[in-house]
Design an enzyme around this catalytic site. Structure first.
Site, PDB file in Angstrom:
ATOM      1  N   GLY A   1      -4.522  -4.199   0.640  1.00 18.80           N
ATOM      2  CA  GLY A   1      -4.143  -4.231  -0.524  1.00 18.80           C
ATOM      3  C   GLY A   1      -3.976  -5.689  -1.613  1.00 18.80           C
TER       4      GLY A   1
ATOM      5  N   THR B   1     -11.407  -7.279  -3.668  1.00 22.03           N
ATOM      6  CA  THR B   1     -11.750  -7.506  -4.695  1.00 22.03           C
ATOM      7  C   THR B   1     -12.807  -8.798  -5.625  1.00 22.03           C
ATOM      8  OG1 THR B   1     -10.487  -5.734  -5.858  1.00 22.03           O
ATOM      9  CG2 THR B   1     -10.456  -7.655  -7.334  1.00 22.03           C
TER      10      THR B   1
ATOM     11  N   ILE C   1      -8.550  -8.312   7.082  1.00 21.46           N
ATOM     12  CA  ILE C   1      -7.208  -8.343   7.284  1.00 21.46           C
ATOM     13  C   ILE C   1      -7.167  -9.690   8.370  1.00 21.46           C
ATOM     14  CG2 ILE C   1      -4.205  -8.105   8.110  1.00 21.46           C
ATOM     15  CD1 ILE C   1      -5.578  -4.589   6.957  1.00 21.46           C
ATOM     16  N   SER C   2      -8.201  -9.871   9.041  1.00 26.00           N
ATOM     17  CA  SER C   2      -7.967 -10.747  10.411  1.00 26.00           C
ATOM     18  C   SER C   2      -5.987 -11.121  10.301  1.00 26.00           C
ATOM     19  CB  SER C   2      -8.373 -11.568  10.330  1.00 26.00           C
ATOM     20  OG  SER C   2      -8.522 -12.246   8.559  1.00 26.00           O
TER      21      SER C   2
HETATM   22  N1  PPS Z   1      -2.962   0.478  11.472  1.00 27.48           N
HETATM   23  C1  PPS Z   1      -4.476  -0.286  10.221  1.00 27.48           C
HETATM   24  N2  PPS Z   1      -3.612  -1.568   9.634  1.00 27.48           N
HETATM   25  C2  PPS Z   1      -4.178  -2.295   8.946  1.00 27.48           C
HETATM   26  N3  PPS Z   1      -5.102  -1.329   8.751  1.00 27.48           N
HETATM   27  C3  PPS Z   1      -5.795   0.088   8.669  1.00 27.48           C
HETATM   28  C4  PPS Z   1      -5.244   0.699   9.404  1.00 27.48           C
HETATM   29  N4  PPS Z   1      -5.367   1.798   9.299  1.00 27.48           N
HETATM   30  C5  PPS Z   1      -6.744   1.806   8.965  1.00 27.48           C
HETATM   31  N5  PPS Z   1      -6.033   0.065   7.811  1.00 27.48           N
HETATM   32  C6  PPS Z   1      -8.049   0.646   6.944  1.00 27.48           C
HETATM   33  O1  PPS Z   1      -8.605  -0.515   7.514  1.00 27.48           O
HETATM   34  C7  PPS Z   1      -8.330  -1.395   6.466  1.00 27.48           C
HETATM   35  C8  PPS Z   1      -8.632  -2.903   7.452  1.00 27.48           C
HETATM   36  O2  PPS Z   1     -10.063  -3.268   8.719  1.00 27.48           O
HETATM   37  P1  PPS Z   1      -9.846  -4.187   9.616  1.00 27.48           P
HETATM   38  O3  PPS Z   1     -11.049  -4.407   9.828  1.00 27.48           O
HETATM   39  O4  PPS Z   1      -9.961  -5.125   7.655  1.00 27.48           O
HETATM   40  O5  PPS Z   1      -8.460  -5.491  10.082  1.00 27.48           O
HETATM   41  S1  PPS Z   1      -8.218  -5.856  10.645  1.00 27.48           S
HETATM   42  O6  PPS Z   1      -8.693  -7.211  10.642  1.00 27.48           O
HETATM   43  O7  PPS Z   1      -8.850  -5.162  12.724  1.00 27.48           O
HETATM   44  O8  PPS Z   1      -7.171  -6.335  11.538  1.00 27.48           O
HETATM   45  C9  PPS Z   1      -7.709  -1.290   5.761  1.00 27.48           C
HETATM   46  O9  PPS Z   1      -8.738  -2.048   4.617  1.00 27.48           O
HETATM   47  P2  PPS Z   1      -8.161  -2.832   3.288  1.00 27.48           P
HETATM   48  O10 PPS Z   1      -6.949  -2.486   2.651  1.00 27.48           O
HETATM   49  O11 PPS Z   1      -9.677  -2.860   2.399  1.00 27.48           O
HETATM   50  O12 PPS Z   1      -7.659  -4.038   4.357  1.00 27.48           O
HETATM   51  C10 PPS Z   1      -7.424  -0.355   5.427  1.00 27.48           C
HETATM   52  O13 PPS Z   1      -8.198   0.823   4.581  1.00 27.48           O
HETATM   53  N1  ADP Z   2      -7.058  -9.564  -8.896  1.00 27.61           N
HETATM   54  C1  ADP Z   2      -6.380  -8.388  -9.669  1.00 27.61           C
HETATM   55  N2  ADP Z   2      -5.360  -8.033 -10.328  1.00 27.61           N
HETATM   56  C2  ADP Z   2      -5.316  -6.865 -10.822  1.00 27.61           C
HETATM   57  N3  ADP Z   2      -5.425  -5.818  -9.490  1.00 27.61           N
HETATM   58  C3  ADP Z   2      -6.073  -6.375  -8.345  1.00 27.61           C
HETATM   59  C4  ADP Z   2      -6.108  -7.226  -7.824  1.00 27.61           C
HETATM   60  N4  ADP Z   2      -7.443  -7.860  -6.743  1.00 27.61           N
HETATM   61  C5  ADP Z   2      -7.542  -6.316  -6.753  1.00 27.61           C
HETATM   62  N5  ADP Z   2      -6.454  -5.518  -7.337  1.00 27.61           N
HETATM   63  C6  ADP Z   2      -6.219  -3.767  -7.459  1.00 27.61           C
HETATM   64  O1  ADP Z   2      -5.581  -3.888  -5.686  1.00 27.61           O
HETATM   65  C7  ADP Z   2      -5.435  -2.649  -5.092  1.00 27.61           C
HETATM   66  C8  ADP Z   2      -6.099  -3.459  -4.151  1.00 27.61           C
HETATM   67  O2  ADP Z   2      -7.461  -4.290  -4.029  1.00 27.61           O
HETATM   68  P1  ADP Z   2      -8.512  -4.376  -2.489  1.00 27.61           P
HETATM   69  O3  ADP Z   2      -9.816  -5.992  -3.259  1.00 27.61           O
HETATM   70  O4  ADP Z   2      -8.808  -3.466  -2.572  1.00 27.61           O
HETATM   71  O5  ADP Z   2      -7.635  -5.318  -1.903  1.00 27.61           O
HETATM   72  P2  ADP Z   2      -7.511  -5.147  -0.541  1.00 27.61           P
HETATM   73  O6  ADP Z   2      -9.419  -5.049   0.244  1.00 27.61           O
HETATM   74  O7  ADP Z   2      -7.102  -6.472   0.608  1.00 27.61           O
HETATM   75  O8  ADP Z   2      -7.276  -4.139   0.607  1.00 27.61           O
HETATM   76  C9  ADP Z   2      -7.448  -2.374  -5.793  1.00 27.61           C
HETATM   77  O9  ADP Z   2      -6.982  -1.430  -6.600  1.00 27.61           O
HETATM   78  C10 ADP Z   2      -6.858  -3.030  -6.736  1.00 27.61           C
HETATM   79  O10 ADP Z   2      -8.321  -3.002  -7.973  1.00 27.61           O
END
Ligand code: PPS
Ligand code: ADP
Length: 206
Positions: free
Chosen positions: A40, A45, A109-110
């Protein structure tokens, strides 16, 4: 990063056309832009916005997004520490994209510093550009676009990054994206920050 290899009697195969030739063709330098941060925080994005900005400038990029990789190449992996480590190790494919001459944007996330550093160590010179999405957990949780924080808080997801699983922020990243006066930069502004860096360091010409 595992250094175990089970392959023996293997030889590196060189081709006549190498990375410098491909870079010349594309008029850019291959590199990896590695975006790390909480769920998030805006990784995807930024990755998409950056991809669009580079495309507009006639630069070839490719986004490797953690969520997307987990639909295919990494679909056998979960979120245990060793699975996350393997997830990042496999994203070594980013190095291959960079070798192909592309600007490869990896957004995962790494959470572990040593895993990101292992990826950095695989790339020559300064071709690994670490971008830290330094957004407060409260903001990420308030956004919660997939409802995962809510599930994590209610205990329906265990080991969620930032809630009951660690995130180790970078100590020496090339770029930090953060709020200014409590306001998050727009997606275009975030991409602009990375494009400026790439431009200044000469990645957008061969
Ligand atoms: N337990 C847990 N912790 C974190 N994230 C979770 C988990 N379970 C599911 N997800 C979903 O998986 C996305 C993260 O995947 P990644 O491959 O980037 O994770 S990692 O780098 O291996 O930690 C992550 O996506 P992003 O929200 O875009 O970061 C989540 O949608
Ligand atoms: N610079 C920004 N300004 C406003 N909203 C943003 C911005 N960057 C991301 N968001 C919003 O925040 C939420 C999470 O963004 P996302 O790119 O999916 O994050 P992540 O990939 O790290 O999980 C989405 O709803 C996206 O539209």
């Amino acid at each position: 990063m595992s250094t175990i290899t089970n392959s023996t009697n293997i030889f590196w195969q060189e081709c006549q056309i190498g990375k410098p030739d491909r870079q010349k063709l594309l008029n850019q330098k291959g590199c990896v832009v590695w975006i790390t941060g909480l769920s998030g925080s805006g990784k995807s994005t930024l990755a998409c916005s950056l991809g669009r900005e580079l495309h507009t400038r006639g630069k070839l990029s490719y986004v490797l997004d953690g969520d997307n990789l987990r639909h295919g190449l990494n679909k056998d992996l979960g979120f245990k520490p060793e699975d996350r480590t393997e997830n990042i190790r496999r994203t070594e494919v980013a190095k291959l994209f960079a070798d192909a001459g592309l600007i490869c944007v990896a957004s995962l996330i790494s959470p572990y510093r040593r895993d990101r550093d292992a990826c950095r160590a695989m790339l020559p010179d300064a071709n690994f550009i670490e971008v830290f999405m330094n957004m407060p957990l409260q903001l990420c949780e308030a956004r919660d676009p997939k409802g995962l924080y809510k599930l994590a808080r209610s205990g329906k997801i265990k080991g969620f990054t930032g809630i009951d699983d660690p995130y180790e922020p970078p100590l020496n990243c090339e770029i930090e994206i953060k709020q200014e006066n409590g306001v998050c930069p727009t997606p275009t502004a975030m991409a602009g920050q990375v494009v400026s860096y790439l431009e200044n360091k000469g990645f957008l010409r061969s």
